[in-house]
Design a protein around this motif. Sequence first.
Motif, PDB file in Angstrom:
ATOM      1  N   GLU A   1      45.206  52.244  49.586  1.00  0.00           N
ATOM      2  CA  GLU A   1      44.224  51.201  49.842  1.00  0.00           C
ATOM      3  C   GLU A   1      44.645  49.874  49.229  1.00  0.00           C
ATOM      4  OE1 GLU A   1      39.972  50.838  48.149  1.00  0.00           O
ATOM      5  OE2 GLU A   1      39.761  51.757  50.115  1.00  0.00           O
ATOM      6  N   HIS A   2      44.457  48.809  50.001  1.00  0.00           N
ATOM      7  CA  HIS A   2      44.737  47.451  49.550  1.00  0.00           C
ATOM      8  C   HIS A   2      43.466  46.633  49.699  1.00  0.00           C
ATOM      9  CE1 HIS A   2      49.093  48.129  49.513  1.00  0.00           C
ATOM     10  NE2 HIS A   2      48.865  48.875  50.572  1.00  0.00           N
ATOM     11  N   GLU A   3      42.981  46.097  48.593  1.00  0.00           N
ATOM     12  CA  GLU A   3      41.805  45.244  48.648  1.00  0.00           C
ATOM     13  C   GLU A   3      42.239  43.853  49.072  1.00  0.00           C
ATOM     14  OE1 GLU A   3      39.613  45.341  44.984  1.00  0.00           O
ATOM     15  OE2 GLU A   3      38.815  47.323  45.424  1.00  0.00           O
ATOM     16  N   ILE A   4      41.836  43.459  50.244  1.00  0.00           N
ATOM     17  CA  ILE A   4      42.149  42.124  50.740  1.00  0.00           C
ATOM     18  C   ILE A   4      41.089  41.157  50.229  1.00  0.00           C
ATOM     19  CG2 ILE A   4      42.613  40.740  52.807  1.00  0.00           C
ATOM     20  CD1 ILE A   4      44.562  43.150  52.341  1.00  0.00           C
ATOM     21  N   LYS A   5      39.863  41.596  50.249  1.00  0.00           N
ATOM     22  CA  LYS A   5      38.736  40.852  49.693  1.00  0.00           C
ATOM     23  C   LYS A   5      37.903  41.882  48.952  1.00  0.00           C
ATOM     24  CE  LYS A   5      35.264  37.493  51.156  1.00  0.00           C
ATOM     25  NZ  LYS A   5      34.718  36.793  52.355  1.00  0.00           N
ATOM     26  N   THR A   6      37.855  41.789  47.633  1.00  0.00           N
ATOM     27  CA  THR A   6      37.208  42.805  46.812  1.00  0.00           C
ATOM     28  C   THR A   6      35.777  43.049  47.279  1.00  0.00           C
ATOM     29  OG1 THR A   6      38.566  42.204  44.924  1.00  0.00           O
ATOM     30  CG2 THR A   6      36.583  43.477  44.465  1.00  0.00           C
ATOM     31  N   PRO A   7      35.469  44.299  47.643  1.00  0.00           N
ATOM     32  CA  PRO A   7      34.142  44.608  48.167  1.00  0.00           C
ATOM     33  C   PRO A   7      33.039  44.382  47.137  1.00  0.00           C
ATOM     34  CG  PRO A   7      35.670  46.404  48.571  1.00  0.00           C
ATOM     35  CD  PRO A   7      36.350  45.455  47.644  1.00  0.00           C
TER      36      PRO A   7
END
Length: 161
Positions: free
Chosen positions: A8-14
Motif C-alpha cells: 500500500e502507498h498512501e498518496i493522500k493520507t486517509p
Amino acid sequence: MGTIITDEHEIKTPIYNDGPKLVGLINRHPDITVETFRNKWFSDLGPEVSKIEHIIGYTQAPTRSGIYKSGRIPDYDGVANLWFKSDTSRHKALTSTAMQTIQKKEVKLIDFARSKLFWVRPVTIMWRLAGRIDMIKLTESVTSRIERAIEEGKTLTAAYV
C-alpha cells in the motif's frame, strides 16, 4: 474469488470517518505492461486524484511484483481506495472537471470490464485500554487485526459493503 498481496502507498493520507469509501480492485488494460501500468498509475493518476478537493484520502496498493516474476497472473493488478467526507463531497469530487479529465486517462490504463468497483461505509470498532485509543488501518487479514487490536487496546476501522 481470489487473493492478492499488495504494497500500500498512501498518496493522500486517509482521514478516517463514516463517509463513503470507493474501493477498486483494478486490472490494467491488456494493451499495456505491468511496468507501464504502475508508472502511469503512480506518476500520473496518483498525484492528480490526490489534488481533487473533496477526496480526503487516496491509497494505491499494487499487487506485489513477485507474482509476475513467478509467471503467475494475479486476479487483480492492484487496489485503489478513495475516502470522502460525505455523500455530498463524493458527488462533488466525482462530477468535478478534474475527475472527468482523470477518467479519460483511466480508460486507457484500466480494464474496467475485468475490474470491480464498489462503495463501502466504514464502521468504527473501538476498544479502550489504559485510557488510550488509537486508530489502525485494515490492510491485513481482518481477523488477525481485530485480535491484535483487542490485545493492544486499539481502535479499528472496518467497512461493510
